[in-house]
Design a protein around this motif. Sequence first.
Motif, PDB file in Angstrom:
ATOM      1  N   ILE A  64      14.913   8.222  33.110  1.00  0.00           N
ATOM      2  CA  ILE A  64      16.269   8.754  33.011  1.00  0.00           C
ATOM      3  C   ILE A  64      17.205   7.698  33.568  1.00  0.00           C
ATOM      4  O   ILE A  64      16.983   7.178  34.667  1.00  0.00           O
ATOM      5  N   ARG A  65      18.239   7.367  32.826  1.00  0.00           N
ATOM      6  CA  ARG A  65      19.179   6.329  33.223  1.00  0.00           C
ATOM      7  C   ARG A  65      20.544   6.935  33.542  1.00  0.00           C
ATOM      8  O   ARG A  65      21.056   7.759  32.779  1.00  0.00           O
ATOM      9  N   ARG A  66      21.129   6.479  34.643  1.00  0.00           N
ATOM     10  CA  ARG A  66      22.494   6.873  35.000  1.00  0.00           C
ATOM     11  C   ARG A  66      23.283   5.586  35.172  1.00  0.00           C
ATOM     12  O   ARG A  66      23.297   4.986  36.237  1.00  0.00           O
ATOM     13  N   ALA A  67      23.934   5.142  34.102  1.00  0.00           N
ATOM     14  CA  ALA A  67      24.598   3.835  34.106  1.00  0.00           C
ATOM     15  C   ALA A  67      26.067   3.907  34.493  1.00  0.00           C
ATOM     16  O   ALA A  67      26.681   2.886  34.800  1.00  0.00           O
ATOM     17  N   GLY A  68      26.675   5.091  34.479  1.00  0.00           N
ATOM     18  CA  GLY A  68      28.017   5.236  35.012  1.00  0.00           C
ATOM     19  C   GLY A  68      29.154   5.100  34.023  1.00  0.00           C
ATOM     20  O   GLY A  68      30.313   4.981  34.431  1.00  0.00           O
ATOM     21  N   ALA A  69      28.865   5.138  32.722  1.00  0.00           N
ATOM     22  CA  ALA A  69      29.923   5.120  31.702  1.00  0.00           C
ATOM     23  C   ALA A  69      29.473   6.035  30.572  1.00  0.00           C
ATOM     24  O   ALA A  69      28.735   5.623  29.673  1.00  0.00           O
ATOM     25  N   ALA A  70      29.924   7.279  30.591  1.00  0.00           N
ATOM     26  CA  ALA A  70      29.442   8.286  29.648  1.00  0.00           C
ATOM     27  C   ALA A  70      29.703   7.885  28.205  1.00  0.00           C
ATOM     28  O   ALA A  70      28.882   8.153  27.319  1.00  0.00           O
ATOM     29  N   ALA A  71      30.841   7.255  27.941  1.00  0.00           N
ATOM     30  CA  ALA A  71      31.152   6.865  26.569  1.00  0.00           C
ATOM     31  C   ALA A  71      30.079   5.943  26.010  1.00  0.00           C
ATOM     32  O   ALA A  71      29.610   6.122  24.875  1.00  0.00           O
ATOM     33  N   LEU A  72      29.651   4.962  26.809  1.00  0.00           N
ATOM     34  CA  LEU A  72      28.596   4.056  26.352  1.00  0.00           C
ATOM     35  C   LEU A  72      27.258   4.771  26.242  1.00  0.00           C
ATOM     36  O   LEU A  72      26.471   4.499  25.322  1.00  0.00           O
ATOM     37  N   ASP A  73      26.972   5.680  27.164  1.00  0.00           N
ATOM     38  CA  ASP A  73      25.734   6.455  27.065  1.00  0.00           C
ATOM     39  C   ASP A  73      25.669   7.176  25.720  1.00  0.00           C
ATOM     40  O   ASP A  73      24.623   7.199  25.058  1.00  0.00           O
ATOM     41  N   LEU A  74      26.776   7.786  25.314  1.00  0.00           N
ATOM     42  CA  LEU A  74      26.802   8.526  24.050  1.00  0.00           C
ATOM     43  C   LEU A  74      26.685   7.577  22.864  1.00  0.00           C
ATOM     44  O   LEU A  74      26.010   7.896  21.871  1.00  0.00           O
ATOM     45  N   ALA A  75      27.321   6.415  22.955  1.00  0.00           N
ATOM     46  CA  ALA A  75      27.164   5.413  21.898  1.00  0.00           C
ATOM     47  C   ALA A  75      25.714   4.963  21.799  1.00  0.00           C
ATOM     48  O   ALA A  75      25.195   4.702  20.704  1.00  0.00           O
ATOM     49  N   TYR A  76      25.029   4.904  22.939  1.00  0.00           N
ATOM     50  CA  TYR A  76      23.627   4.498  22.944  1.00  0.00           C
ATOM     51  C   TYR A  76      22.729   5.584  22.347  1.00  0.00           C
ATOM     52  O   TYR A  76      21.704   5.278  21.733  1.00  0.00           O
ATOM     53  N   VAL A  77      23.086   6.847  22.533  1.00  0.00           N
ATOM     54  CA  VAL A  77      22.349   7.916  21.855  1.00  0.00           C
ATOM     55  C   VAL A  77      22.527   7.767  20.345  1.00  0.00           C
ATOM     56  O   VAL A  77      21.557   7.840  19.578  1.00  0.00           O
TER      57      VAL A  77
END
Length: 268
Positions: free
Chosen positions: A180-193
Amino acid sequence: MHPMLNIAVRAARSAGEIINRSAENVGRLQINYKSKNDYATEVDRMAEQEIIRIIKAAFPEHAILAEESGEHEGNDYVWIIDPLDGTTNFLHGFPQFAVSIALKLKDRIEIGVIYDPLRDELFTAERGGGAMMNSRKIRVTAQTNMTGALLGTGFPFKNLQHIDAYLGMFKALSIDTAGIRRAGAAALDLAYVASGRLDGFWEIGLQPWDMAAGILLIKEAGGVATDFTFSDTYLDSGNLIAGNPKMHQLIYKAIEPHVTDNLKKKTR
């Protein structure tokens, strides 16, 4: 490219130039404390002003909802703007932040753009037109079980009343996954999904500008996004589960026992 998407891309790239120029002088920036663990810099404000300038020059009648300057009245078209998602990362030189711009018409998100200025990665989507990263079409993963899955998340660090519920969710999901990764930028997390770098994502207490563009990217890349009540009221509740259809279902099933009555309501 759709004219409105074209404007969003131009605005995101222009804001990204401002962010990149400022990254070398972070120590000199003026930082404002907005609330617990929530900061804004002059870079956030300059990038937002640039985005709004470009949008208003093309569509002066459109409304705007922006993280730093709030609501700007207009017609039924609403631009939802996060000029620098991941400000804390930016301030620490942690290379995970992005510009996020979405366009909503009434209740539907029509356009989504997320731009990573450090990597020059541009994620774009228009409703019914698919999702792209730079010039390449993107799709969510085909992962069908938790074994080997990589998930993204965000800690509820601004509102600790949900920390126990969140930790229960984290424990339930961490047992079988690859990580589980918590990278601190939700917008990028969603782009990565959307682009298959993450198999799924969940978070408590997001703002509309954190997720509007990313949600459209995921849907146009073949994924699913809902809040914790399995509905599409995420922009109101602030809670989000996203992934390919099977992973979304598995995440929902794992966290559902930990969803409190308060989390079934608006949490922001």
